[in-house]
Structures are given as structure tokens and as C-alpha cells.
Design a protein around this motif. Structure first.
Motif, PDB file in Angstrom:
ATOM      1  N   ILE A 180      -9.434 -12.725  -9.308  1.00 59.92           N
ATOM      2  CA  ILE A 180      -9.008 -11.675  -8.390  1.00 59.92           C
ATOM      3  C   ILE A 180      -7.926 -10.842  -9.074  1.00 59.92           C
ATOM      4  O   ILE A 180      -6.877 -11.368  -9.470  1.00 59.92           O
ATOM      5  N   TRP A 209     -10.204  -4.645   2.598  1.00 55.62           N
ATOM      6  CA  TRP A 209      -8.894  -4.070   2.297  1.00 55.62           C
ATOM      7  C   TRP A 209      -8.645  -2.844   3.154  1.00 55.62           C
ATOM      8  O   TRP A 209      -9.574  -2.167   3.584  1.00 55.62           O
ATOM      9  N   TYR A 261      -1.396  -8.742  -8.573  1.00 54.39           N
ATOM     10  CA  TYR A 261      -1.932 -10.082  -8.304  1.00 54.39           C
ATOM     11  C   TYR A 261      -3.089 -10.331  -9.260  1.00 54.39           C
ATOM     12  O   TYR A 261      -4.011  -9.526  -9.381  1.00 54.39           O
ATOM     13  N   LEU A 290      -5.697  -7.435  -8.363  1.00 54.34           N
ATOM     14  CA  LEU A 290      -5.346  -6.461  -7.347  1.00 54.34           C
ATOM     15  C   LEU A 290      -4.293  -5.496  -7.874  1.00 54.34           C
ATOM     16  O   LEU A 290      -3.569  -5.804  -8.832  1.00 54.34           O
ATOM     17  N   ASP A 291      -4.190  -4.350  -7.227  1.00 58.74           N
ATOM     18  CA  ASP A 291      -3.324  -3.288  -7.755  1.00 58.74           C
ATOM     19  C   ASP A 291      -1.843  -3.562  -7.577  1.00 58.74           C
ATOM     20  O   ASP A 291      -1.003  -2.795  -8.037  1.00 58.74           O
ATOM     21  N   SER A 294     -12.012  -6.902  -8.162  1.00 62.82           N
ATOM     22  CA  SER A 294     -10.893  -6.006  -8.495  1.00 62.82           C
ATOM     23  C   SER A 294     -11.125  -4.651  -7.830  1.00 62.82           C
ATOM     24  O   SER A 294     -11.467  -3.675  -8.491  1.00 62.82           O
ATOM     25  N   ARG A 324      -0.416  -5.444   0.435  1.00 59.96           N
ATOM     26  CA  ARG A 324      -0.426  -4.365  -0.562  1.00 59.96           C
ATOM     27  C   ARG A 324       0.985  -3.830  -0.771  1.00 59.96           C
ATOM     28  O   ARG A 324       1.809  -3.848   0.142  1.00 59.96           O
ATOM     29  N   TYR A 331      -5.083  -7.029   1.539  1.00 53.59           N
ATOM     30  CA  TYR A 331      -6.371  -7.467   0.990  1.00 53.59           C
ATOM     31  C   TYR A 331      -6.720  -8.804   1.625  1.00 53.59           C
ATOM     32  O   TYR A 331      -5.862  -9.694   1.726  1.00 53.59           O
TER      33      TYR A 331
END
Length: 731
Positions: free
Chosen positions: A712, A695, A718, A714-715, A670, A731, A700
Motif C-alpha cells: 500500500i 478514498w 504511508y 499512499l500520498d 497506490s 489523508r 483511505y
């Protein structure tokens, strides 16, 4: 080994040589030799060096055990043979860190056993004995702190062989080999305005300097190392303290390579005394010397200063992972301080495979633990590190915990669990107030920046955090680790869980009032010795190790955030607090503030030293002050790895890898991007294969090998679990 320990009767020699001639009686099938020394040795068979490692047999608790090495020398033997073993004091140096009444030493001593198996399966064994012939050699003086003097023009003199009574147990080698690593050529060679001839290798390191030259017979080349130059560009080695670190070579007139055999140095620069005109920078090579460690992580990003910080962490670890985790490579110390080791252990195991390296060190820790549970501050103790301190002795729990997280090997638990129990009992029995361990000597939050005199670098180096708080905190931490270990091996843990509850209650009652830490706010350079619990370190320990009440967490994290702001977004933590400051902020959602501290360039900060030209991690944040002068030379190493623990936060947050099940069986990825990093690219080796994370501002890219279960996060919202898969997410 059925052999005798031998040495020389003459006490004035710090080095000598054994010369043994022998003939083979018939054709051989195999020949092996076991060798060890109290000191260091170099083995030659018919002038050939069987294995390219150095500083053998390594550093253990030499009063109790000494490693030996085994060499297959079959291919080196012929009908007539010469066995030659050079011996020097090494870690048994008589001129140790300080004059100590109980310091135990032996003369540099040697033992060997040569076994020859002939083709007809008959066997011949040749061992060290009082009949062996010993001679002087070209090393007329050698000491790990003071350097080495060599003169190959000297003729060997016969010495008197002496038997030595050694009680230490001989054991096979347990640690990694010590090897020559990276070779660095000089950046420049010049003479400054006061006539000093200097060489800059461009990198602070631990190792030796090789000089390859054909000079005038009888000329003497003498060099000394330094980590830094003063603000005028002059040679500076006051921080080496009593370590003379001087290396002299008398030239033979032939082209030869000169290098120390029984000493090592730390530094970036060297000064050449009475430099002959034919000597050029091309004649010099710096050779890094360290334990043979497999690199298990790589990191790069789009920020040059953070990349330099990462390199400083790596070079600092290699410099100080020289058979034991030393505190520095240059001054008259180079000891296995336990606090330094435990605060860095997590980062150490990310960067390199340190399982064997630290397991060997932990064995010496266990062997020297007293019946009452005492764990000393320096391992091996060498009868020097007999002081005891909180945060130091706790290495017996903290280091095995980090090793278990990294490698998932339950043998680590079984090997160390009784040691942890005994240490906890020692802490409980030392208490003058219930559940508050007591120590007559303290180091506290070593070199924390909340002390009044840390700005100047003079006076006590104990931080401003209450010693009682740290004592109770570490008792709770050790209990938490013990409970976790007992659960992992299905052993009863309930009584320790009850004890932990009581210890936490004492912590909460003594150090927290109305949701806040007690005492004055520990701002930069504001507190006296051990004055307050309201420090960055006090707050970090309360939060990171879950020592506070749940209902107080919200207030305490706000207090920590405000305290960091009051310090100008700078850290005020020392050795014990620094590894957990950024972690604590990120755990509680303050990633931006953690990044603000990481990117801080004002003193005290990591990038302050980078801006001052650091190529390894410093012992003090103000090793070089803002005006270019130095902190106190009594304790000012420029190669001291402890504060490099910051890389574990970078790994957990910027790269984003967090271990959820020991040995990387389950992980979370993360990453928390920050535009100042530009991009991040990292690879981590595990027993399952390589984890890769990349990234940038657009994408990513993550790769997870088979055998690892990875969640996983992600911001861009995800959130998925993968294994044996590569993913690319915009992203």
C-alpha cells in the motif's frame, strides 16, 4: 453423436421445426438429449423449455467445429411425448456482412441424440435421421442482420427432409451460456412532428424487444431499432448500413408475448410502423442478451460524468460480448475483430470473469492460424476475415498475456505459446527490410485523430502514425510476451532475447533521431496517411513498451507531454494508441495531465460523447458532430467497446490497483486522488476474496483478503505491505 445432420430440401426457408413423437416403453431412470445446429435452435420437450439460454449452439469457426449442448429432460417426460426443435440460420446467415466469393455456408441444419435409460438399466437411443418430419413454423423469415417475421396464424406445412454432409467436428460447449440479462422498460413513447411513433429505452444495448399485448387478430406490429435520433428528433438508422433490422408480428387476438427467436438487434430507440391505438409503452420491454459473465469489479465516484463513462464501458462490453467479442451489435457486421479484442482485453478481465469466454475465442484463433503463422483479422473467420494486419494478428499474444495477468493460470501459456511463435515467424518472414514486417493491407492506428480527414469522418480511417513503426513495435511486443511466457514455464528464451535486442535497435535507428521521433508533429487533424513517427501513438509505443534507449526517455516523455498540450490536452490516438496514452503519462509521473485528458470535454474526448448523451462507448469520438449531424454512416457505431479500454487506467490509478504477480497474488494499491472525482469506491473479486478500496478528501479505507500480498503506497507517505487486513488511513 451417431446421428445424421438434417435440413430441409426447400431452400427458401430460413427457419423450420422438427416434430418428433415418441412413447416411453417403461419407467425411466434418466433421459438426456444432445443437440446442435448449424444455425441456432430452440428445444422444447412437451412444450417446455429445458434451459433458459438462447442463440444455441453458439458461434465458433463453424467450418471446423460446432458446439453441442446436453440437457437432462427426465422431469419433462411422460408416457407420450413430443420433441420439438425450432431451427434458424443464426450465424450461418446467407445474407452476411458482404458478398464474398469464398464465403462458406450450409443450410440451417440440425443434429440430435436422445438417450433414455430405463429403471432396469436398458437403454433406448433416438437420433436425427432422414425419417424425421420437418415443418414450417410461425417464423416465416429470420436473419441476424435483417430481423424476423412471425405469424402464429400460419398453419404448418410439411417439408422434405434432407441429409447434410457436415465435416465440422462436434465439440462440447466451451463458451459461456448466452442468456437474457437485464430487462429495461421504456422511458417514454411519443409521436414526433413527422408522425413517427418512437420509444426510448434510455440505454443503448444488444438484445431483443419483447411485446406483450392482446390486440386485434390479424393486426401486424412492425418495429425497427435505432441507436440515436437526429438533431430534429427523427428516427435515424443509416449507420445500420445494409442491416434492415425489421421485426414484424401478426397478432393472434390472444394476449401473448412476441419476441424474435433467431435474430438480435442493437439500439436504444424503436420506431413502430402503423401503430395501433391500443399499443402503449407498457407493452414493450427491452431484454439485454449477452454471454453469462460474472461481474468482478464495481466502481463509483463523486463525479456523475465519470460514473456515466464507467457505465458506458460496462454496457459496451456486455453488448459486444455475445459469445464472441463482436465489434458492434447493430449494422451488418458484428464480427470478432482481433484488434478490438486485444486492446480491450485488460479492461475486460477487470470488469468480468472472461477467462472461459476469451479462451474459447482464442481456440478458434489457433485453429484458423495457417501453417505459415498467419493470424486473420476476424475470428471466427467464416472465410470473411482473411486480411492480416499489425495490431490485429497480435491478439494471439496480447490476449493470452492479459488473461494470464488476470488469472495466473499457466495453461493459458501452454495453450497459446506455439501460436505466438508461429505468428512471430510470420512477421519475420514477411519483412522486405530486416526486422520490419510488411503487410499489403494496413489499418494502422485506426481512427486516430491526427489524420486530416478524421474531422469530417470521411475518407480513410487509417491514423497518421507510421505503419513501419507499428509493425516493428508489435514484433518487439510479441517477442517480449514470448520471452516472459518462456521464463514463466522455465523454457529456453535466450535466442528470442537476442532477437528482441536487434529488433529494438532497428526501431531506435529507424524512428528516433537525436532523442526525438522522426517526422512532423502529429497534431489534431494534421497528418496524411502514415506520415509520421512523431505522433502521440508513436511516442506512447516508444515509452510504454520500452522500445527507446534509456537515455532518450526523458526527451521523449517531454515531447509527448508537449504534443498533448499542443492538442489542447486532448488525445489524438486511435484504436492502437488510446489504451496506453494515459498509462504512459502516469508511468512517467504526469498524473495531472492524464487526468486532464480524462476530464476533457471538448472533442475528441470520452466525456464529449457523454455530454452528447452516449450510454455506450462510440466507435468514433465524433460519432455525433458538434453541430448535431453524424459522421459517415458507413462506419459509425454508437456501441463499439474498444475505447472503453480507458477504464483499466482508472482502475490502476484512480482506484490504484496494479497486478504485480499474475492472478492478484501480489498487488500494489497506490491510488492517485483527484478532487474532481470527489471520492472513489471500488470492489474487485479475486480467487482469494474481495479487494476493497475507498478514498475521499479525508480518509483511505483499504481491505485485502488472505492470500494476497499487497503493498500500500499512499500520498501521505504511508508505505506498507498487508494481507488479510483492513486499514484506515487519514489523508
Amino acid at each position: 453423436m451417431k446421428a445424421d445432420w438434417i435440413s430441409v430440401k426447400e431452400i427458401d426457408y430460413t427457419s423450420y421445426s422438427l416434430v418428433k413423437k415418441f412413447n416411453l416403453k417403461k419407467k425411466i431412470k434418466k433421459a438426456t438429449i444432445k443437440v446442435s445446429a448449424l444455425g441456432w435452435y430452440h428445444l422444447y420437450v412437451n412444450n417446455q423449455y429445458p434451459k433458459q439460454d438462447v442463440f444455441k449452439p453458439g458461434y465458433t469457426e463453424l467450418q471446423l467445429r460446432v458446439q453441442y449442448q446436453i440437457y437432462d429432460i427426465t422431469k419433462f417426460l411422460k408416457k407420450q411425448n413430443e420433441l420439438k426443435i425450432l431451427v434458424g440460420e443464426g450465424w450461418m446467415a446467407k445474407e452476411f456482412v458482404a458478398p464474398i466469393k469464398d464465403y462458406i455456408t450450409y443450410p440451417a441444419s440440425l443434429i440430435y441424440e436422445l438417450t433414455i435409460i430405463y429403471q432396469d438399466n436398458s437403454k433406448e437411443v433416438i437420433t436425427s435421421s432422414k425419417d424425421d418430419q420437418l415443418f414450417t413454423n410461425h417464423v416465416s423469415y429470420a436473419n441476424i442482420y435483417n430481423g424476423e417475421t412471425q405469424n402464429k396464424l400460419l398453419k404448418p406445412l410439411k417439408l422434405h427432409t434432407n441429409l447434410v454432409k457436415v465435416k465440422s467436428k462436434l465439440v462440447p460447449q466451451e463458451g459461456e451460456r448466452i442468456i437474457d440479462g437485464e430487462r429495461i422498460k421504456p422511458l417514454r413513447m411519443w409521436t414526433n412532428d413527422i408522425g413517427e411513433t418512437l420509444i426510448d429505452f434510455g440505454q443503448n444495448y444488444t438484445g431483443i424487444v419483447e411485446i406483450k399485448v392482446k390486440g386485434i387478430k390479424g393486426d401486424v406490429i412492425t418495429i425497427k431499432p435505432a441507436e440515436v435520433l437526429d438533431k430534429c428528433g427523427h428516427f435515424y438508422d443509416e449507420n445500420y448500413r445494409a442491416a434492415k433490422s425489421t421485426y414484424s408480428y401478426t397478432l393472434t387476438g390472444k394476449e401473448e408475448t412476441y419476441r424474435p427467436l433467431f435474430s438480435f438487434m442493437g439500439g436504444r430507440y424503436i420506431k413502430i410502423f402503423r401503430c395501433p391505438k391500443y399499443l402503449k409503452k407498457e407493452n414493450f420491454t427491452a431484454v439485454l442478451v449477452h454471454s453469462e459473465l460474472r461481474k468482478t469489479n464495481t466502481f463509483e465516484c463523486g463525479n456523475k460524468k465519470i460514473n456515466r463513462l464507467y457505465k458506458n464501458v460496462i454496457y459496451g462490453q456486455l453488448s459486444n460480448y455475445l459469445d464472441i467479442p463482436t465489434d458492434c451489435p447493430q449494422r451488418n457486421e458484428r464480427l470478432g475483430w482481433t484488434a478490438d479484442t486485444q486492446v480491450f482485453a485488460k479492461t475486460a478481465a477487470i470488469n468480468f470473469d472472461v477467462k472461459r469466454f476469451l479462451n474459447k475465442w482464442l481456440k478458434d484463433l489457433r485453429l484458423t492460424q495457417k501453417k505459415d503463422g498467419t493470424v486473420y483479422s476476424v475470428i471466427p473467420t467464416h472465410n470473411w476475415g482473411m486480411r492480416i494486419g499489425i495490431g490485429w494478428g497480435d491478439a494471439c499474444a496480447m490476449v493470452p498475456y492479459q488473461l494470464y495477468q488476470a488469472y495466473g493460470d499457466k495453461k493459458i501459456i501452454y495453450d497459446n505459446i506455439e501460436c505466438i511463435k508461429k505468428w512471430i515467424n510470420y512477421l519475420l518472414n514477411s519483412a522486405k527490410e530486416k526486422y520490419i514486417p510488411y503487410f499489403s493491407h494496413i489499418w494502422g492506428d485506426w481512427i486516430a485523430m491526427d489524420r486530416t480527414d478524421l474531422l469530417t469522418g470521411h475518407g480513410s480511417s487509417i491514423g497518421g502514425t507510421s505503419e513501419k513503426l507499428l509493425n516493428v513495435a508489435y514484433l518487439a511486443i510479441d517477442l517480449s510476451i514470448l520471452i516472459y511466457f518462456l521464463k514463466e514455464i522455465d523454457k529456453p528464451y535466450q535466442k528470442y532475447e537476442e532477437l528482441l535486442k536487434k529488433v529494438k535497435q532497428v526501431y531506435q535507428k529507424k524512428f528516433i533521431k537525436n532523442g526525438h521521433m522522426i517526422g512532423k508533429k502529429g497534431l489534431l487533424f494534421s497528418l496524411k496517411v502514415n506520415e509520421s513517427c512523431y505522433t502521440q501513438t508513436g511516442l506512447v509505443y516508444s515509452l510504454h513498451f520500452n522500445l527507446c534507449k534509456k537515455e532518450d526517455r526523458k526527451t521523449l516523455i517531454k515531447d509527448l507531454v508537449n504534443l498533448v498540450h499542443d492538442c489542447g490536452n486532448r488525445l489524438a490516438t486511435g484504436f492502437l494508441g488510446t489504451p496506453y496514452l494515459l498509462e504512459t503519462l502516469s508511468e512517467n509521473g504526469y498524473h495531472n495531465l492524464a487526468y486532464a485528458i480524462l476530464f476533457q470535454e471538448k472533442f475528441p474526448s470520452w466525456l464529449y460523447s457523454v455530454n452528447k448523451g452516449a450510454t455506450t462507448i462510440w466507435e468514433r469520438y465524433n460519432g455525433i458532430k458538434e453541430d448535431g449531424t453524424f459522421s459517415t454512416p458507413g462506419m459509425n457505431s454508437f456501441n463499439h467497446y474498444a475505447y472503453g479500454a480507458v477504464y483499466s487506467w482508472i482502475f490502476n490509478n484512480a482506484v490504484g490497483i496494479k497486478i504485480k504477480k499474475p492472478g492478484y497474488e501480489e498487488i500494489e494499491i497506490s491510488p492517485i486522488p483527484d478532487k474532481r472525482l470527489g471520492y472513489v469506491k471500488s470492489m474487485t473479486k479475486t480467487k482469494f476474496g474481495d479487494i476493497k478500496v475507498y478514498w475521499d478528501d479525508k480518509v483511505y479505507k483499504i481491505s485485502v483478503p488472505k492470500g494476497i500480498k499487497a503493498r500500500i503506497i499512499l500520498d501521505n507517505h504511508y508505505n506498507n505491505v498487508i494481507s488479510n487486513k483492513e486499514i484506515t488511513v487519514k489523508r
